[in-house]
Design an enzyme around this catalytic site. Structure first.
Site, mmCIF file in Angstrom:
data_model
loop_
_atom_site.group_PDB
_atom_site.id
_atom_site.type_symbol
_atom_site.label_atom_id
_atom_site.label_comp_id
_atom_site.label_asym_id
_atom_site.label_seq_id
_atom_site.Cartn_x
_atom_site.Cartn_y
_atom_site.Cartn_z
ATOM 1 N N LEU A 31 -20.547 27.041 -15.498
ATOM 2 C CA LEU A 31 -21.407 28.214 -15.323
ATOM 3 C C LEU A 31 -21.227 28.821 -13.938
ATOM 4 O O LEU A 31 -21.170 30.044 -13.803
ATOM 5 C CB LEU A 31 -22.871 27.814 -15.531
ATOM 6 N N ASP A 75 -20.611 18.303 -0.168
ATOM 7 C CA ASP A 75 -21.615 17.691 -1.028
ATOM 8 C C ASP A 75 -22.961 18.261 -0.608
ATOM 9 O O ASP A 75 -23.419 18.027 0.521
ATOM 10 C CB ASP A 75 -21.577 16.179 -0.842
ATOM 11 N N VAL A 76 -23.615 18.992 -1.487
ATOM 12 C CA VAL A 76 -24.862 19.677 -1.119
ATOM 13 C C VAL A 76 -26.006 18.719 -0.839
ATOM 14 O O VAL A 76 -27.049 19.124 -0.320
ATOM 15 C CB VAL A 76 -25.291 20.693 -2.204
ATOM 16 N N SER A 154 -33.091 24.382 -16.470
ATOM 17 C CA SER A 154 -32.535 23.931 -17.751
ATOM 18 C C SER A 154 -33.603 23.945 -18.817
ATOM 19 O O SER A 154 -34.801 23.794 -18.528
ATOM 20 C CB SER A 154 -31.984 22.504 -17.611
ATOM 21 N N TYR A 166 -33.594 13.566 -15.270
ATOM 22 C CA TYR A 166 -33.028 14.919 -15.229
ATOM 23 C C TYR A 166 -34.075 15.951 -15.618
ATOM 24 O O TYR A 166 -34.273 16.964 -14.919
ATOM 25 C CB TYR A 166 -31.825 15.009 -16.166
ATOM 26 N N LYS A 170 -35.672 19.030 -13.289
ATOM 27 C CA LYS A 170 -35.582 20.434 -13.681
ATOM 28 C C LYS A 170 -36.974 21.058 -13.816
ATOM 29 O O LYS A 170 -37.172 22.226 -13.481
ATOM 30 C CB LYS A 170 -34.793 20.573 -14.979
#
Length: 269
Positions: A31, A75-76, A154, A166, A170
């Site tokens: 994306l 790497d954020v 998401s 996860y 989100k």
């Protein structure tokens, strides 16, 4: 760490986002890559980052020499690297008008198998990275008179599905957007979330299922009333809209782009 500015000429000031200066995290594949390409095609100058340098370099090479693109591999989740990237991106772009938090991911399996480290890593990749990105970008957006921030959440953030680390991360992103939209509104900064449904991306999970297990893929398609999964181009279009003046009265929302998807995974919940 790779750091490249690719701007071989003056970009034409045409398109929905002509002249805008936009930072996108996680823009080398999937994306994120679709978002970067669309924003550039709409006249924006873009800075993007990703963990691995090779996909970033492939993206840069694939673009016309006049594309206004600044890239850096990092790497954020590593302290200070993301903040330094924002600072250097603003310098390269000449300011900042928009931000897209697209980097994300998950670690671990079910609740009895996932470790504390899995939960912490998933949280940092999603919630921590977004919070730091917005915090470091806000002074530059304020300096420009305002702007638009889009967080890629998401369907799993508001429709239950595995794994819980996860989905909860989100969901936290969605709540963060609603809160920060109010906090930053006096600065002229809009903050919105986009919640993609399951996307059909080449080489990713659902594409592999389609090729390797067609009956399972056909069963999963029944979670979509129209029988078709979401395409990344469709999500990118919505993100571009939220970055543009066409959405200037829109802030604090979570906008599903999921084709009415029911369960977010084949597990049925």
């Amino acid at each position: 760490m790779m750091d490249t500015e690719h701007d071989g000429g003056q970009r034409a000031a045409t398109g929905l986002l002509a002249g805008r200066r936009i930072v996108v995290t996680g823009g080398s594949r999937g994306l994120g890559e679709h978002v970067v390409r669309l924003l550039l095609s709409e006249g924006a100058r873009v800075a993007t980052c990703a963990r691995k340098p090779e996909p970033l370099e492939a993206l840069r090479r694939s673009l016309d020499s006049s594309a206004g693109l600044f890239v850096r591999s990092l790497d954020v989740t590593v302290p200070e690297l993301l903040e330094r990237f924002v600072e250097d991106a603003v310098s390269a772009l000449g300011g900042l008008d928009g931000v897209v938090a697209c980097a994300g991911g998950a670690r671990g399996r079910g609740i009895t198998e996932a470790s504390a480290e899995d939960w912490a890593a998933t949280w940092q990749m999603n919630v921590g990275h977004v919070a730091r990105l917005i915090a470091s970008s806000t002074p530059y957006l304020r300096e420009a008179g305002g702007g638009s921030i889009v967080v890629v959440a998401s369907v799993s953030g508001w429709k239950p599905g595995p794994q819980a680390q996860y989905g909860s991360a989100k969901a936290a992103q969605i709540h963060m957007v609603a809160s920060l939209a109010r906090e930053l509104a006096p600065c002229g900064i809009r903050v919105n979330a986009v919640s993609p449904g399951s996307m059909l991306i080449r080489g990713k999970r659902w594409d592999r299922m389609r090729r390797e297990d067609p009956p399972a893929f056909d069963r999963f398609r029944t979670e979509f009333p129209g029988g078709e999964l979401v395409r990344p181009e469709e999500v990118a279009d919505v993100i571009a809209f939220l970055l543009s003046d066409q959405s200037r009265a829109v802030t604090g929302i979570n906008l599903p782009v999921d084709r009415g998807q029911n369960a977010p995974t084949p597990e049925g919940y």
